[in-house]
Design a protein around this motif. Structure first.
Motif, short mmCIF file in Angstrom:
data_model
loop_
_atom_site.label_atom_id
_atom_site.label_comp_id
_atom_site.label_asym_id
_atom_site.label_seq_id
_atom_site.Cartn_x
_atom_site.Cartn_y
_atom_site.Cartn_z
N ASN A 48 -15.93 7.20 1.11
CA ASN A 48 -15.37 7.07 2.45
C ASN A 48 -14.87 5.66 2.73
OD1 ASN A 48 -17.79 5.78 2.63
ND2 ASN A 48 -18.49 6.86 4.44
N GLN A 49 -14.64 4.86 1.68
CA GLN A 49 -14.12 3.53 1.90
C GLN A 49 -13.16 3.11 0.78
OE1 GLN A 49 -17.21 0.45 1.50
NE2 GLN A 49 -18.65 2.10 1.18
N LEU A 50 -12.28 2.17 1.10
CA LEU A 50 -11.34 1.60 0.15
C LEU A 50 -11.43 0.09 0.28
CD1 LEU A 50 -8.90 1.70 -1.84
CD2 LEU A 50 -7.44 1.75 0.19
N ALA A 51 -11.85 -0.59 -0.78
CA ALA A 51 -11.92 -2.05 -0.75
C ALA A 51 -10.56 -2.61 -1.14
CB ALA A 51 -13.00 -2.53 -1.72
N VAL A 52 -10.02 -3.51 -0.32
CA VAL A 52 -8.75 -4.17 -0.61
C VAL A 52 -9.03 -5.67 -0.66
CG1 VAL A 52 -6.40 -4.61 0.17
CG2 VAL A 52 -7.47 -2.39 0.64
N THR A 53 -8.72 -6.29 -1.81
CA THR A 53 -8.91 -7.73 -1.98
C THR A 53 -7.53 -8.36 -2.14
OG1 THR A 53 -10.99 -7.31 -3.13
CG2 THR A 53 -10.03 -9.50 -3.38
N ILE A 54 -7.25 -9.38 -1.34
CA ILE A 54 -5.97 -10.08 -1.39
C ILE A 54 -6.23 -11.46 -1.97
CG2 ILE A 54 -4.01 -10.95 -0.06
CD1 ILE A 54 -4.77 -8.82 2.09
N THR A 55 -5.55 -11.78 -3.08
CA THR A 55 -5.75 -13.05 -3.76
C THR A 55 -4.45 -13.84 -3.78
OG1 THR A 55 -7.34 -11.95 -5.21
CG2 THR A 55 -6.56 -14.12 -5.90
N CYS A 56 -4.50 -15.05 -3.19
CA CYS A 56 -3.36 -15.97 -3.22
C CYS A 56 -3.81 -17.21 -4.00
CB CYS A 56 -2.96 -16.40 -1.81
SG CYS A 56 -2.25 -15.10 -0.82
N ASN A 75 2.59 -16.16 -6.18
CA ASN A 75 2.38 -14.71 -6.27
C ASN A 75 1.11 -14.32 -5.54
OD1 ASN A 75 4.66 -14.08 -7.67
ND2 ASN A 75 3.68 -14.26 -9.67
N THR A 76 1.16 -13.15 -4.90
CA THR A 76 0.01 -12.60 -4.19
C THR A 76 -0.40 -11.33 -4.91
OG1 THR A 76 0.81 -13.49 -2.10
CG2 THR A 76 -0.78 -11.70 -1.98
N THR A 77 -1.71 -11.15 -5.09
CA THR A 77 -2.22 -9.96 -5.77
C THR A 77 -3.10 -9.18 -4.81
OG1 THR A 77 -2.19 -11.07 -7.90
CG2 THR A 77 -3.55 -9.09 -7.72
N PHE A 78 -2.77 -7.89 -4.65
CA PHE A 78 -3.61 -6.96 -3.90
C PHE A 78 -4.37 -6.13 -4.91
CE2 PHE A 78 -0.80 -8.15 -0.63
CZ PHE A 78 -1.27 -7.69 0.59
N ASN A 90 -2.42 -20.02 -4.35
CA ASN A 90 -2.04 -21.31 -3.75
C ASN A 90 -2.62 -21.41 -2.34
OD1 ASN A 90 -0.41 -19.63 -2.24
ND2 ASN A 90 1.44 -20.10 -3.38
N VAL A 91 -2.30 -22.48 -1.66
CA VAL A 91 -2.89 -22.69 -0.33
C VAL A 91 -2.23 -21.86 0.77
CG1 VAL A 91 -3.68 -24.99 -0.91
CG2 VAL A 91 -1.40 -24.70 0.06
N ASP A 92 -1.07 -21.28 0.47
CA ASP A 92 -0.43 -20.41 1.46
C ASP A 92 -1.31 -19.20 1.73
OD1 ASP A 92 1.69 -22.14 1.40
OD2 ASP A 92 2.84 -20.93 -0.02
N LYS A 93 -1.23 -18.70 2.92
CA LYS A 93 -2.01 -17.52 3.29
C LYS A 93 -1.09 -16.34 3.47
CE LYS A 93 -5.77 -19.87 3.53
NZ LYS A 93 -6.49 -20.03 2.33
N TYR A 94 -1.54 -15.17 3.07
CA TYR A 94 -0.76 -13.95 3.26
C TYR A 94 -1.10 -13.39 4.64
CZ TYR A 94 1.41 -9.47 2.50
OH TYR A 94 2.22 -8.38 2.62
N HIS A 95 -0.09 -13.02 5.39
CA HIS A 95 -0.30 -12.46 6.72
C HIS A 95 -0.15 -10.95 6.66
CE1 HIS A 95 -0.36 -16.36 8.65
NE2 HIS A 95 0.62 -16.70 7.82
N LEU A 96 -1.18 -10.25 7.06
CA LEU A 96 -1.18 -8.79 7.08
C LEU A 96 -0.92 -8.36 8.52
CD1 LEU A 96 -1.66 -6.30 5.30
CD2 LEU A 96 -4.06 -6.44 5.91
N TYR A 97 0.27 -7.83 8.79
CA TYR A 97 0.65 -7.49 10.14
C TYR A 97 0.34 -6.05 10.52
CZ TYR A 97 2.98 -11.96 10.15
OH TYR A 97 3.25 -13.29 10.08
N GLY A 98 0.04 -5.23 9.58
CA GLY A 98 -0.27 -3.85 9.89
C GLY A 98 -0.94 -3.18 8.71
N LEU A 99 -1.81 -2.25 8.97
CA LEU A 99 -2.49 -1.51 7.92
C LEU A 99 -2.62 -0.07 8.39
CD1 LEU A 99 -4.06 -1.60 5.23
CD2 LEU A 99 -6.11 -2.06 6.57
N SER A 100 -2.27 0.85 7.53
CA SER A 100 -2.34 2.27 7.87
C SER A 100 -3.02 3.00 6.73
CB SER A 100 -0.92 2.81 8.07
OG SER A 100 -0.97 4.21 8.19
#
Length: 188
Positions: free
Chosen positions: A45-53, A1-4, A55-65
């Motif tokens: 004027n900012q938004l902090a986004v933390t991605i927590t995995c 599971n990945t948590t944003f 396991n050893v797999d990495k989450y790939h973020l291909y786009g952000l809007s």
């Protein structure tokens, strides 16, 4: 599971987490087919986004809007307010508003919203020579439209609805941007 974890105020007390399994097969209940979206009201004027995995797999973020979503896409905005509050910002867009709840909402900024506003309960007003909306305003029985500033284009006050120039703290001038219609039994 990945948590944003999304933190729109930058200090931590306002945060929301979304957990999912990015490797779920198509058709699974938690399958994320296209995108992950998070709507928020900017506190700074900012938004902090933390991605927590975990396991050893990495989450790939291909786009952000990061984009403002027009009110017309959201449908009506309901202001269900139980305690009185003051809003010092501006409201934009053509979306409809519905003020419910026993509390009062006071706008002090200069807004250019154009959608219809219905005051169904409690009070809705403007102070400090602000402008709440350019759109039409309807005040239902038992509700109050008040203020020192400008509201609306056209304003209609129903029987047993209240129209009050000024605020609870001081007398004032309430300007209406177009026709003012007082249904018999409207209270001034």
């Amino acid at each position: 599971n990945t948590t944003f974890t999304f933190d729109p105020d930058g200090a931590g007390p306002i945060s929301h987490s979304i957990s999912f399994n990015p490797d779920s097969p198509a058709g699974a209940a938690n399958y994320n087919d296209n995108y992950l979206a998070y709507r928020y009201l900017a506190q700074t004027n900012q938004l902090a986004v933390t991605i927590t995995c975990p396991n050893v797999d990495k989450y790939h973020l291909y786009g952000l809007s990061n984009e403002e979503v027009p009110g017309s896409l959201d449908g009506s905005t309901v202001l269900n307010i139980t305690n009185s509050c003051v809003f010092d910002g501006t409201v934009t867009g053509p979306g409809a508003w519905l003020k419910t709840g026993a509390g009062s909402f006071t706008a002090t900024g200069v807004s250019d919203a154009t959608g219809p506003l219905t005051v169904a309960a409690g009070g809705f007003g403007v102070a400090a020579n602000g402008r709440a909306t350019w759109g039409p305003v309807g005040v239902l029985a038992g509700a109050t439209l008040f203020g020192h500033g400008q509201v609306g284009g056209a304003v209609t006050v129903a029987s047993n609805g209240w129209l009050q120039a000024g605020t609870a703290a001081a007398c004032g001038t309430l300007a209406v941007g177009a026709d003012l219609t007082l249904i018999p039994g409207a209270r001034l």
